[in-house]
Design an enzyme around this catalytic site. Sequence first.
Site, PDB file in Angstrom:
ATOM      1  NE  ARG A 123      -6.090 -16.636   6.549  1.00  0.00           N
ATOM      2  CZ  ARG A 123      -5.592 -16.285   7.724  1.00  0.00           C
ATOM      3  NH1 ARG A 123      -5.588 -17.137   8.729  1.00  0.00           N
ATOM      4  NH2 ARG A 123      -5.115 -15.078   7.913  1.00  0.00           N
ATOM      5  NE  ARG A 162      -7.808 -13.467  11.759  1.00  0.00           N
ATOM      6  CZ  ARG A 162      -7.312 -12.791  10.724  1.00  0.00           C
ATOM      7  NH1 ARG A 162      -6.833 -11.559  10.908  1.00  0.00           N
ATOM      8  NH2 ARG A 162      -7.271 -13.314   9.531  1.00  0.00           N
ATOM      9  CE  LYS A 186      -3.060  -8.532   4.424  1.00  0.00           C
ATOM     10  NZ  LYS A 186      -2.446  -9.853   4.657  1.00  0.00           N
TER      11      LYS A 186
HETATM   12  P1  AP5 Z   1      -0.759  -9.204  11.134  1.00  0.00           P
HETATM   13  O1  AP5 Z   1      -0.336  -7.785  11.140  1.00  0.00           O
HETATM   14  O2  AP5 Z   1      -2.039  -9.540  11.837  1.00  0.00           O
HETATM   15  O3  AP5 Z   1      -0.777  -9.766   9.643  1.00  0.00           O
HETATM   16  P2  AP5 Z   1      -1.813  -9.532   8.469  1.00  0.00           P
HETATM   17  O4  AP5 Z   1      -1.027  -9.451   7.205  1.00  0.00           O
HETATM   18  O5  AP5 Z   1      -2.738  -8.421   8.785  1.00  0.00           O
HETATM   19  O6  AP5 Z   1      -2.518 -10.942   8.532  1.00  0.00           O
HETATM   20  P3  AP5 Z   1      -4.020 -11.378   8.321  1.00  0.00           P
HETATM   21  O7  AP5 Z   1      -4.070 -12.827   8.687  1.00  0.00           O
HETATM   22  O8  AP5 Z   1      -4.983 -10.493   9.022  1.00  0.00           O
HETATM   23  O9  AP5 Z   1      -4.197 -11.221   6.812  1.00  0.00           O
HETATM   24  P4  AP5 Z   1      -5.235 -11.904   5.957  1.00  0.00           P
HETATM   25  O10 AP5 Z   1      -5.104 -11.178   4.698  1.00  0.00           O
HETATM   26  O11 AP5 Z   1      -5.107 -13.368   5.880  1.00  0.00           O
HETATM   27  O12 AP5 Z   1      -6.574 -11.716   6.778  1.00  0.00           O
HETATM   28  P5  AP5 Z   1      -7.726 -10.638   6.747  1.00  0.00           P
HETATM   29  O13 AP5 Z   1      -8.071 -10.315   8.124  1.00  0.00           O
HETATM   30  O14 AP5 Z   1      -7.445  -9.546   5.814  1.00  0.00           O
HETATM   31  O15 AP5 Z   1       0.433 -10.066  11.715  1.00  0.00           O
HETATM   32  C1  AP5 Z   1       0.318 -11.434  11.892  1.00  0.00           C
HETATM   33  C2  AP5 Z   1       1.145 -11.878  13.114  1.00  0.00           C
HETATM   34  O16 AP5 Z   1       2.521 -11.647  12.876  1.00  0.00           O
HETATM   35  C3  AP5 Z   1       0.800 -11.109  14.387  1.00  0.00           C
HETATM   36  O17 AP5 Z   1       0.840 -11.978  15.460  1.00  0.00           O
HETATM   37  C4  AP5 Z   1       1.896 -10.043  14.500  1.00  0.00           C
HETATM   38  O18 AP5 Z   1       2.142  -9.676  15.822  1.00  0.00           O
HETATM   39  C5  AP5 Z   1       3.073 -10.735  13.857  1.00  0.00           C
HETATM   40  N1  AP5 Z   1       3.926  -9.789  13.117  1.00  0.00           N
HETATM   41  C6  AP5 Z   1       3.521  -8.754  12.342  1.00  0.00           C
HETATM   42  N2  AP5 Z   1       4.603  -8.115  11.819  1.00  0.00           N
HETATM   43  C7  AP5 Z   1       5.695  -8.788  12.256  1.00  0.00           C
HETATM   44  C8  AP5 Z   1       7.103  -8.626  12.061  1.00  0.00           C
HETATM   45  N3  AP5 Z   1       7.588  -7.661  11.284  1.00  0.00           N
HETATM   46  N4  AP5 Z   1       7.954  -9.500  12.654  1.00  0.00           N
HETATM   47  C9  AP5 Z   1       7.475 -10.511  13.456  1.00  0.00           C
HETATM   48  N5  AP5 Z   1       6.144 -10.703  13.691  1.00  0.00           N
HETATM   49  C10 AP5 Z   1       5.265  -9.864  13.092  1.00  0.00           C
HETATM   50  O19 AP5 Z   1      -8.873 -11.499   6.112  1.00  0.00           O
HETATM   51  C11 AP5 Z   1      -9.483 -12.554   6.792  1.00  0.00           C
HETATM   52  C12 AP5 Z   1     -10.495 -13.276   5.892  1.00  0.00           C
HETATM   53  O20 AP5 Z   1     -11.521 -12.363   5.485  1.00  0.00           O
HETATM   54  C13 AP5 Z   1      -9.957 -13.838   4.608  1.00  0.00           C
HETATM   55  O21 AP5 Z   1      -9.390 -15.098   4.766  1.00  0.00           O
HETATM   56  C14 AP5 Z   1     -11.207 -13.849   3.751  1.00  0.00           C
HETATM   57  O22 AP5 Z   1     -12.018 -14.931   4.055  1.00  0.00           O
HETATM   58  C15 AP5 Z   1     -11.911 -12.604   4.157  1.00  0.00           C
HETATM   59  N6  AP5 Z   1     -11.560 -11.448   3.306  1.00  0.00           N
HETATM   60  C16 AP5 Z   1     -10.845 -10.357   3.701  1.00  0.00           C
HETATM   61  N7  AP5 Z   1     -10.682  -9.520   2.671  1.00  0.00           N
HETATM   62  C17 AP5 Z   1     -11.302 -10.076   1.599  1.00  0.00           C
HETATM   63  C18 AP5 Z   1     -11.461  -9.677   0.259  1.00  0.00           C
HETATM   64  N8  AP5 Z   1     -10.951  -8.535  -0.215  1.00  0.00           N
HETATM   65  N9  AP5 Z   1     -12.137 -10.495  -0.570  1.00  0.00           N
HETATM   66  C19 AP5 Z   1     -12.655 -11.650  -0.126  1.00  0.00           C
HETATM   67  N10 AP5 Z   1     -12.537 -12.082   1.139  1.00  0.00           N
HETATM   68  C20 AP5 Z   1     -11.868 -11.306   2.002  1.00  0.00           C
END
Ligand code: AP5
Length: 580
Positions: A243, A232, A92
Site C-alpha cells: 500500500r 483489518r 487520517k
Molecule cells: P489511522 O487513523 O487508522 O490511519 P489512516 O491514515 O486512516 O490509515 P488507513 O490505513 O485507514 O489509510 P489507508 O489510506 O491505507 O486506508 P483506507 O481505509 O483509506 O491510524 C492508523 C493507526 O495508527 C491506528 O492504530 C491509530 O490508533 C494509530 N495512530 C493514529 N495517529 C497516531 C499518532 N499520532 N501517534 C501514534 N499512533 C497513531 O483505504 C483502504 C483501501 O481502500 C485502500 O488500500 C484501497 O484499496 C481502497 N481505497 C480507499 N480509497 C481509495 C481511493 N480513493 N481509490 C482507490 N482505492 C481506494
Amino acid sequence: MASLSLSSAHFSSTSSSSRSSISTSSLSPSSTSLPLLQSPIRRRYRSLRRRLSFSVIPRRTSRSFSTSNSQIRCSINEPLKVMISGAPASGKGTQCELIVHKFGLVHISTGDLLRAEVSSGTDIGKRAKEFMNSGSLVPDEIVIAMVAGRLSREDAKEHGWLLDGFPRSFAQAQSLDKLNVKPDIFILLDVPDEILIDRCVGRRLDPVTGKIYHIKNYPPESDEIKARLVTRPDDTEEKVKARLQIYKQNSEAIISAYSDVMVKIDANRPKEVVFEETQTLLSQIQLKRMIKTDKASPVQDKWRGIPTRLNNIPHSRDIRAYFYEDVLQATIRSIKDGNTRLRVDINIPELNPEMDVYRIGTLMELVQALALSFADDGKRVKVCVQGSMGEGALAGMPLQLAGTRKILEYMDWGDDETLGTFVKLGAIGGKEVDEEDDMFILVAPQNAVGNCIIDDLQAMTTAAGKRPVVLINPRLKDLPASSGIMQTMGREQRLEYALTFDNCYVFRLLYYLGTQYPIMGALRMSYPYRYELYKRVNEENGKEKYVLLATYAERPTPEQIDDAFSGKSRDQSKKASGIW
Ligand code: AP5
C-alpha cells in the site's frame, strides 16, 4: 476626584479603580436612561444580530443549553471543505474523528465506504474486495461515482465535508476538478515509513463504535471493548508495504494538484498534538472567512477590523456597538461549544479602570447587551453584582461597583417586562442561584482590599452546576491590605479556581511601557480563534489602521509581543522591555 455625568454615565477617575466613585443618591429613572439603550436602539441591536443570522442559540422555544455539543457552527460561515491525505496509517482516520467532533463536517472516507460495500455484499463491494485485500487501489470509476454521489448530498453541502483518502490518483483529482470541487485546505500528514508499518500492524477497530485503536499507542478503554476489536485484513506487514508503495507512486501527482492549499503536518507526534495544529488551521480559515463575510455583508459594511480612533473619548456608538457585538458572538460560540465557566476581559479605554476615562455606563451597556440578547433567545439570565463583603468597619466593596446595582435597576430593559422575568438582578453567592436561572452574568467580580470574593464565587458556580457563568472583567487576584487583613491561607487554591474560567474574549490596547499614549497596537481573542496581535499604523491622510502582526494559540507573553513588534527572533537572555 471622581465625577459622574448622569446623562452619559461617564465618570472619571484619575488613576485607579479605588478612586472612582459614584453618588447614587442623585440617580433618578429619567436621568439614568442611557441613550444607547433606548428600545429602538436595542431593537436595532437585536435586528443586527438577527441579520448576521448566527444560529447558535435557539429562539424562545427552548431554554436549555446544549453542553454536550462541542461543535463549532456559525451560519455566517460558508461550510468548510477539507481534504486529508497521507500514507496508510499516517493517522487520517484518527484526525478525522477529532475534526468531525469539533467542526461537525461530514466525513467521507473512501476506505470506510468501500468496507461498508464489502460487508454488505453489494456488487461494488464484490468488485472492490479483491483490490482492497491485496492493498491495491480500487478502479477509479467505482470510487469516483461513490464520492460524487456522497458530495452531492444535502448534509455535505450544508455542514461542509472532510474528504479522507480521496483523491488517490491523478484521474480522481481530475474528476473533482471537473465537478468544480475544490478544498479550502489539503492537509498532508507526514510520518516516516518505519512508524507507518508499526501503526498498521498494531491497529484495531471497534466494529460497534467505529473507533480506531492501537494495541500500544491507543489501547482500548475496557476489556469489553478489547474483546470485540477486529484487525483489518489489509493490515499485515506485507500488505502495508504494498500500500505504501502504491501511495508513493501516486502522491506526487495529487500533491501538485493541490499545492496552492496544501499544508504538511508532522504527524509523527501524539494525536492530540497533531490535532491542535489541524484545529488551528481550520479555525483560521473560519476566522478569515468570517471577516470576509462581514465585510461583504450590508449590515457590516462599515466593519474595519479593529476600530480606529480608540483614543477618542467618549467612544462613539459604533465603536461601543462593535465591541458589544464582538463580545456577544464570542460568548455565544463558547457557550454553544459546551463551556460553562467563561471570562471576558475587555480593556478599551472606557472599560479600563486604570485610566481616567473609565465609564461605568459602558460596562453596564455591555452587560445589558449580553443579557438582553440571551433573554431574547429565551434564556433566563441573572445579572449579578457583588454586594458588600463584610460587616461594620470591615464592610467592603470595590468602589468601581458601588451603585451599579441601582444603575441596572433604572436602565431601560424594554417595555415587555423583561426585567424581572427573563432578566433578573442578583448578587454573587450560592444562595443567589435559583432553579429557573439558565445562566449568570457577573459584573466585574473582584477582590477588595481585605475581602475576597472567591468563596462566594465558588459557592455560586457550584450551585450553578453546568449552567454558564460569565465573568465580565473580573479581577480575582489577591489584594492584601498593608494590615494583612486578606487571608493568605488557600491563596493557591483561590488562584487555581480563578483559572478554571476560560477566556472567551480578550481585547486590550498596547502602549509603550508605563504610558497610555500613543496606542501601539491591540491584542484580541474571540473564542474559538487564536490570539491576534495587531500593530497600529499611522497613514498619510491622518488616518490610522491596525495591521495583523501575528497570531498565537495561547495568550502571548510580553516577550513574544515585543518580538513581533520588533520583527526580531528572540534571544533567550533578552528581557521584555517595550510594549505592555
Ligand atoms: P489511522 O487513523 O487508522 O490511519 P489512516 O491514515 O486512516 O490509515 P488507513 O490505513 O485507514 O489509510 P489507508 O489510506 O491505507 O486506508 P483506507 O481505509 O483509506 O491510524 C492508523 C493507526 O495508527 C491506528 O492504530 C491509530 O490508533 C494509530 N495512530 C493514529 N495517529 C497516531 C499518532 N499520532 N501517534 C501514534 N499512533 C497513531 O483505504 C483502504 C483501501 O481502500 C485502500 O488500500 C484501497 O484499496 C481502497 N481505497 C480507499 N480509497 C481509495 C481511493 N480513493 N481509490 C482507490 N482505492 C481506494
